[in-house]
Design a protein around this motif. Sequence first.
Motif, PDB file in Angstrom:
ATOM      1  N   LEU A 119     102.515  59.721 141.394  1.00  0.00           N
ATOM      2  CA  LEU A 119     102.315  60.837 140.466  1.00  0.00           C
ATOM      3  C   LEU A 119     102.509  62.169 141.201  1.00  0.00           C
ATOM      4  N   ALA A 120     101.923  62.272 142.397  1.00  0.00           N
ATOM      5  CA  ALA A 120     102.084  63.507 143.170  1.00  0.00           C
ATOM      6  C   ALA A 120     103.559  63.754 143.477  1.00  0.00           C
ATOM      7  N   LEU A 121     104.263  62.692 143.879  1.00  0.00           N
ATOM      8  CA  LEU A 121     105.679  62.859 144.230  1.00  0.00           C
ATOM      9  C   LEU A 121     106.498  63.287 143.016  1.00  0.00           C
ATOM     10  N   PHE A 122     106.285  62.613 141.867  1.00  0.00           N
ATOM     11  CA  PHE A 122     107.057  62.969 140.681  1.00  0.00           C
ATOM     12  C   PHE A 122     106.752  64.393 140.246  1.00  0.00           C
ATOM     13  N   ASN A 123     105.501  64.781 140.388  1.00  0.00           N
ATOM     14  CA  ASN A 123     105.118  66.139 140.013  1.00  0.00           C
ATOM     15  C   ASN A 123     105.897  67.162 140.837  1.00  0.00           C
ATOM     16  N   LEU A 124     106.004  66.887 142.140  1.00  0.00           N
ATOM     17  CA  LEU A 124     106.756  67.809 142.996  1.00  0.00           C
ATOM     18  C   LEU A 124     108.235  67.798 142.626  1.00  0.00           C
ATOM     19  N   LEU A 125     108.790  66.587 142.500  1.00  0.00           N
ATOM     20  CA  LEU A 125     110.223  66.499 142.233  1.00  0.00           C
ATOM     21  C   LEU A 125     110.570  67.103 140.884  1.00  0.00           C
ATOM     22  N   ALA A 126     109.692  66.923 139.899  1.00  0.00           N
ATOM     23  CA  ALA A 126     109.982  67.452 138.565  1.00  0.00           C
ATOM     24  C   ALA A 126     110.148  68.964 138.624  1.00  0.00           C
ATOM     25  N   SER A 127     109.423  69.615 139.534  1.00  0.00           N
ATOM     26  CA  SER A 127     109.497  71.075 139.579  1.00  0.00           C
ATOM     27  C   SER A 127     110.882  71.549 140.006  1.00  0.00           C
ATOM     28  N   LEU A 128     111.638  70.670 140.666  1.00  0.00           N
ATOM     29  CA  LEU A 128     112.962  71.090 141.145  1.00  0.00           C
ATOM     30  C   LEU A 128     113.923  71.342 139.988  1.00  0.00           C
ATOM     31  N   ARG A 129     113.590  70.817 138.803  1.00  0.00           N
ATOM     32  CA  ARG A 129     114.492  71.021 137.679  1.00  0.00           C
ATOM     33  C   ARG A 129     114.357  72.416 137.074  1.00  0.00           C
ATOM     34  N   ASN A 130     113.252  73.098 137.401  1.00  0.00           N
ATOM     35  CA  ASN A 130     113.079  74.459 136.856  1.00  0.00           C
ATOM     36  C   ASN A 130     114.165  75.388 137.378  1.00  0.00           C
ATOM     37  N   LYS A 131     114.485  76.389 136.560  1.00  0.00           N
ATOM     38  CA  LYS A 131     115.524  77.340 136.964  1.00  0.00           C
ATOM     39  C   LYS A 131     114.900  78.565 137.645  1.00  0.00           C
ATOM     40  N   GLY A 132     115.628  79.139 138.559  1.00  0.00           N
ATOM     41  CA  GLY A 132     115.201  80.408 139.154  1.00  0.00           C
ATOM     42  C   GLY A 132     114.013  80.255 140.099  1.00  0.00           C
ATOM     43  N   VAL A 133     113.551  81.401 140.583  1.00  0.00           N
ATOM     44  CA  VAL A 133     112.417  81.395 141.506  1.00  0.00           C
ATOM     45  C   VAL A 133     111.149  81.724 140.737  1.00  0.00           C
ATOM     46  N   ALA A 134     110.182  80.821 140.811  1.00  0.00           N
ATOM     47  CA  ALA A 134     108.934  81.005 140.077  1.00  0.00           C
ATOM     48  C   ALA A 134     108.052  82.028 140.786  1.00  0.00           C
ATOM     49  N   PRO A 135     107.105  82.640 140.067  1.00  0.00           N
ATOM     50  CA  PRO A 135     106.188  83.582 140.725  1.00  0.00           C
ATOM     51  C   PRO A 135     105.252  82.843 141.688  1.00  0.00           C
ATOM     52  N   GLU A 136     104.797  83.556 142.691  1.00  0.00           N
ATOM     53  CA  GLU A 136     103.938  82.970 143.715  1.00  0.00           C
ATOM     54  C   GLU A 136     102.524  82.816 143.177  1.00  0.00           C
ATOM     55  N   ARG A 137     101.869  81.676 143.501  1.00  0.00           N
ATOM     56  CA  ARG A 137     100.523  81.466 142.970  1.00  0.00           C
ATOM     57  C   ARG A 137      99.430  81.805 143.968  1.00  0.00           C
ATOM     58  N   TRP A 138      99.766  81.754 145.239  1.00  0.00           N
ATOM     59  CA  TRP A 138      98.815  82.200 146.267  1.00  0.00           C
ATOM     60  C   TRP A 138      99.612  82.649 147.449  1.00  0.00           C
ATOM     61  N   ARG A 139      98.997  83.482 148.278  1.00  0.00           N
ATOM     62  CA  ARG A 139      99.666  83.842 149.508  1.00  0.00           C
ATOM     63  C   ARG A 139      98.644  84.148 150.586  1.00  0.00           C
ATOM     64  N   GLY A 140      99.025  83.854 151.804  1.00  0.00           N
ATOM     65  CA  GLY A 140      98.191  84.190 152.934  1.00  0.00           C
ATOM     66  C   GLY A 140      98.735  85.446 153.572  1.00  0.00           C
ATOM     67  N   VAL A 141      98.235  85.788 154.755  1.00  0.00           N
ATOM     68  CA  VAL A 141      98.738  86.984 155.418  1.00  0.00           C
ATOM     69  C   VAL A 141      99.442  86.664 156.729  1.00  0.00           C
ATOM     70  N   SER A 142      99.584  85.367 157.049  1.00  0.00           N
ATOM     71  CA  SER A 142     100.378  85.056 158.230  1.00  0.00           C
ATOM     72  C   SER A 142     101.857  85.281 157.895  1.00  0.00           C
ATOM     73  N   LEU A 143     102.690  85.328 158.943  1.00  0.00           N
ATOM     74  CA  LEU A 143     104.046  85.857 158.749  1.00  0.00           C
ATOM     75  C   LEU A 143     104.913  85.039 157.811  1.00  0.00           C
ATOM     76  N   GLU A 144     104.629  83.727 157.654  1.00  0.00           N
ATOM     77  CA  GLU A 144     105.526  82.957 156.778  1.00  0.00           C
ATOM     78  C   GLU A 144     105.484  83.466 155.353  1.00  0.00           C
ATOM     79  N   TRP A 145     104.409  84.185 155.007  1.00  0.00           N
ATOM     80  CA  TRP A 145     104.321  84.726 153.648  1.00  0.00           C
ATOM     81  C   TRP A 145     105.077  86.042 153.519  1.00  0.00           C
ATOM     82  N   GLU A 146     105.482  86.618 154.619  1.00  0.00           N
ATOM     83  CA  GLU A 146     106.158  87.916 154.587  1.00  0.00           C
ATOM     84  C   GLU A 146     107.633  87.805 154.259  1.00  0.00           C
ATOM     85  N   THR A 147     108.196  86.603 154.457  1.00  0.00           N
ATOM     86  CA  THR A 147     109.632  86.466 154.205  1.00  0.00           C
ATOM     87  C   THR A 147     109.884  86.288 152.727  1.00  0.00           C
TER      88      THR A 147
END
Lengths: 551, 224
Positions: A489-517
Amino acid sequence: MSATTIDHSPSHAAGEHGHHDNYLVAKKGISSWIWTVDHKRLGIMYLAAVILFFIVGGLAAIAVRTELMNPTKDIMDADAYNRMFTLHGAVMVFLVIIPSIPASLGNFVLPLMLGAKDVAFPKLNLASFWVYVLGAAFFIATLVTGGVDTGWTFYTPYSIKTSSSATIALLGAFILGFSSIFTGINFLVTIHKMRAPGLTWDRLPLFVWALYATALMQVLATPVLAITLGLLVLERTIHIGIFDPVYGGDPVLFQHFFWFYSHPAVYIMIVPGFGMISELITVHSRKGIFGYKPIAISSVAIAFIGFLVWGHHLFVSSQSALAGSIFSFLTFAVAVPTAIKVFSWIATLYKGSIQYTTPMVYALSFLFLFSIGGLTGLFLGSLSVDVHLTDTYFVIAHFHYVMMGGTIIAFIGGVHHWWHKFTGKNYNEKIGVIAAIIIFVGFNVTFFTQFIFGSQGMPRRYWSYLEQYHTGHMISTYGSYLLAVGLFLALFNLLASLRNKGVAPERWRGVSLEWETATPPIEHNFESIPVVTAGPYDFPEVRAARTGNGH
Amino acid sequence: MSSATNAHDDAHGQAHHKFHQHHFLTMAQQASSAKFGMWLFLGQEVLFFSGLFMAYFVFRALYPETWLHSAEYLSKTMGGINTVVLLYSSLTMALAVRSAQLSDKKGLIINLIQTIVCAFIFMVVKYFEYSAKFDHGFLPGALYHGHEFIPGRPELFFTVYFTMTGLHGIHVVAGIGVLFWILKRAIRGDFDSTYYIPVENVGLYWHLVDLVWIFLFPLLYLVR
Ligand code: HEM
Ligand SMILES: [Cu+2]
């Protein structure tokens, strides 16, 4: 962590900025993936491979559990059963858990967290991926040549004698070791040399500290495994006698060699999970980490003490009582830095604004499951208790609580945590949480029962058993089906999201650098070199609280 | 993305070096990364050999009289010659690195060639040593069929001998390979005082190969 970036590039005129493509589409065609040196693409390729082998190893596990449903034959005979649990164990350890967090998530995120354009040796990174694939191919080849029946530990003298294709599997593990060493060297150099300006050691995200300790162990322990497996291959092919009493050799020497690697290897498996949990707990409760330094240093302490406890796997293998007592004592010592981490995470949650997002649910299950796994490790580390428990299902349950309940749960949580960063897509949160809960319940039904009938004496690696264990095995098998449902179920849930178009809005973010890109990141990670001015968990909420107190 | 790389170089006041890789900010960062990586690789190599050293000590403790007698059948002369050859090659390797640092192309090439020649001599001597052992049946484990009386477990001594020197030999052969690669690049003129890190790294590797032999020689040949 945040704040400023410096733009070194006069050539980057304002209009040019929009034109950098994200890493997924920057280059096109299949060969742009096969030969890529981009750490992000390699991370994704590892991720796909790890998930693929997780399914292979998981199906083997389901087959093993199904066979154990009844004490008589269900779906396979005893020989096939031995091959099946070996396949399960070897695939899960060498192809799934060891590369899971470092090579997939770590590869993707590490340079981003450091504000670097790539790892230090991108070509070595590519080589390490393909070496991994080659090693995996050897494992797969054993399926065709009749399988291996030694268990993942390849204990001598049986592994010398067995006629099955153990040699191929040994070569596979030997090759995989080099993939692991390459990744370790790459990460150590990257962390030492590629940090952005201002990113001092005490501003590194704890995930980076964890990868650092892991890489250290990979570089120092894996070569010992390599030479051991190499010697065993020679033993099997030309009978060099080193592990064979017929020629004066010593089969227990193999156990020493093997565990000198494999005990550090269990920390190679769990420490990245520790790092992952530090990220999940902080970002999803919006709190600074409690005890940054103790958590960071304890990873390195674990890496060090982890080299001194291998003898706790040999309590009943003709080891002297004195050696046994010393190893028992040292085993207790290794639990100390581990406990420091667990308590720090709990203290972090205290008064945090805990959000029950999917990654957080995984982090909480980790805390619960890993604590049980670690505590039962102490049972096993007690010399006299272990004489009763060794080679029973109690050991099986112990290491599944730490390896699956710990590492795999942290890994799945991490995939959910950064999924948006990787792909730009959002999965369905509700299904995500439901899957996490099903996994948690299924896991406990499967493995908690094993503690019970293990302590009652059910030996591990047996095809049949006494009637008294029947109910326990049945419950455990049904639990494993539930677990499988949750995972799919977890895997299908992740894979299903790949069918969405465009870039979705961010739901959370931290302050380490990977969130800055950008999301997904551009090919070279940053438009300009970031400069770090604060710690990795200085969330706006944390700063607000701090100034609030000040007045 | 060369624009970005150039931009960084401008910022650091450097011209773009031919061998500067894009993901490093400066040549200095690139060089220190490569060197640190090499040291880690060498650490890995030491542990790779450590298992065999451990086996050596375990079995020597178990069968001391075997060790004492078997070692007499190794040729101290040939081992000694190889020790001198390797030590000399370490010197020429060090001189090669120094030549590269001084942008002395000719010195670099001559020293590399000397190192390679030494490596070949080592392997040739090894070949004669191994064939002598084969002739006498001094082989590892099940293959052992020596006729001379050696107490205890001579087959284990020769297992240890062949695995240790064999693994070392593989490293020498690999060394020859990378030395040729460096030689080719040296002839092409890749190295000068601004860029010599590959020479230095191969040098480090070669010194390790030498060092391992410095331990193997007394442990195996000079037991008595
Ligand atoms: C608090 C920390 C831990 C302690 C004190 C501990 C202790 C032990 C002991 C004493 C054994 C040997 C039991 C026996 O065979 O009789 C054992 C087995 C094992 N442990 Fe742990 N452990 C700890 C954490 C971990 C972690 C974090 C992992 C992996 C992520 C792990 C994986 C394993 C595995 C795979 C085995 C069984 C190997 C086999 O025989 O197939 N342990 N543990
Ligand atoms: Cu252990």
